[in-house]
Design a protein around this motif. Sequence first.
Motif, PDB file in Angstrom:
ATOM      1  N   MET A 244       0.839  -1.207   0.000  1.00 37.05           N
ATOM      2  CA  MET A 244       0.000   0.000   0.000  1.00 37.05           C
ATOM      3  C   MET A 244       0.869   1.249   0.000  1.00 37.05           C
ATOM      4  O   MET A 244       0.606   2.193  -0.723  1.00 37.05           O
ATOM      5  N   ARG A 245       1.902   1.242   0.815  1.00 35.91           N
ATOM      6  CA  ARG A 245       2.798   2.395   0.910  1.00 35.91           C
ATOM      7  C   ARG A 245       3.512   2.620  -0.417  1.00 35.91           C
ATOM      8  O   ARG A 245       3.680   3.751  -0.839  1.00 35.91           O
TER       9      ARG A 245
ATOM     10  N   ALA B  25      -0.252   4.753   2.163  1.00 35.87           N
ATOM     11  CA  ALA B  25      -0.154   5.093   3.580  1.00 35.87           C
ATOM     12  C   ALA B  25      -0.411   6.579   3.807  1.00 35.87           C
ATOM     13  O   ALA B  25      -0.686   6.995   4.909  1.00 35.87           O
ATOM     14  N   GLY B  26      -0.337   7.373   2.778  1.00 40.63           N
ATOM     15  CA  GLY B  26      -0.659   8.789   2.883  1.00 40.63           C
ATOM     16  C   GLY B  26      -2.051   8.995   2.334  1.00 40.63           C
ATOM     17  O   GLY B  26      -2.913   8.150   2.459  1.00 40.63           O
ATOM     18  N   GLY B  27      -2.269  10.101   1.681  1.00 41.09           N
ATOM     19  CA  GLY B  27      -3.555  10.361   1.025  1.00 41.09           C
ATOM     20  C   GLY B  27      -4.724  10.166   1.944  1.00 41.09           C
ATOM     21  O   GLY B  27      -4.757  10.717   3.044  1.00 41.09           O
ATOM     22  N   PRO B  28      -5.701   9.333   1.547  1.00 45.03           N
ATOM     23  CA  PRO B  28      -6.914   9.181   2.352  1.00 45.03           C
ATOM     24  C   PRO B  28      -6.673   8.492   3.690  1.00 45.03           C
ATOM     25  O   PRO B  28      -7.518   8.533   4.560  1.00 45.03           O
ATOM     26  N   PHE B  29      -5.500   7.887   3.874  1.00 48.26           N
ATOM     27  CA  PHE B  29      -5.227   7.158   5.114  1.00 48.26           C
ATOM     28  C   PHE B  29      -4.338   7.927   6.085  1.00 48.26           C
ATOM     29  O   PHE B  29      -4.046   7.454   7.170  1.00 48.26           O
ATOM     30  N   ALA B  30      -3.898   9.113   5.707  1.00 44.73           N
ATOM     31  CA  ALA B  30      -2.932   9.866   6.508  1.00 44.73           C
ATOM     32  C   ALA B  30      -3.434  10.158   7.921  1.00 44.73           C
ATOM     33  O   ALA B  30      -2.651  10.170   8.867  1.00 44.73           O
TER      34      ALA B  30
END
Length: 171
Positions: free
Chosen positions: A52-53, A58-63
Motif C-alpha cells: 500500500m505504501r 499510507a498517505g492520502g486518504p489514510f494519513a
Amino acid sequence: MKTLLWATLSANGNYAQSGPGNPPKPEALADFAAQAAAAGNFIAGRRTFEAMRGNGGAGGPFAALDIVVVSRNAGELPGATVVRSPEEALAYLAERGHETALIGGGAEIHNAFLGAGLADEAVFNVAPVLEGKGLNLLIDTEHYACKQVRLLDCKPLGGGVVQLRYGIERE
C-alpha cells in the motif's frame, strides 16, 4: 471492540491477487477507504502495508488514520504502529479510543484474527474474476473445521463486485 475482517476475494473464493495485469477493482478500493475512514483505523500485515505504501496508500486518504501493522519481526515503519500480535493491535486501538477495528489484510493477518477468535464480522468483496492460484482463509490448518456465519448484508458495489457481510460468532 468490534472487529471487521475485510477482504477482496475472487469469484472462486481465493484472495484476489492484484498486479499490473489484474489491478484492484476501484469499487473494492473505494469501499475499503470508506470502511477505514468510518473506523478511523486499519490493521494490516507488513507485506500488505508495504504494498500500500509503495502505491502511495499510507498517505492520502489514510494519513489521518491509526494504521497498525502486525509483524513478528518488522522494525519501525513510518506511518504505522508496529505490534507483535492481533491482541496487541486491538489493545493499542482501544487505548486510542477506537470502538471498531478494520482488519484490512492480508491472509496471514486474517487467519491470525480468525484463529484467535477475534473477528466479529467478515466483509468480502467478491470480484468478477476466477483465479487458479491464490491464498485462502483458513480457520484450522490441522483439522477439518467448519465455522458457521450468518449473512448480515449483501449488496452490489458496481463493476461486477458484490459485497457479502457476515456475522461471526466469537468462541
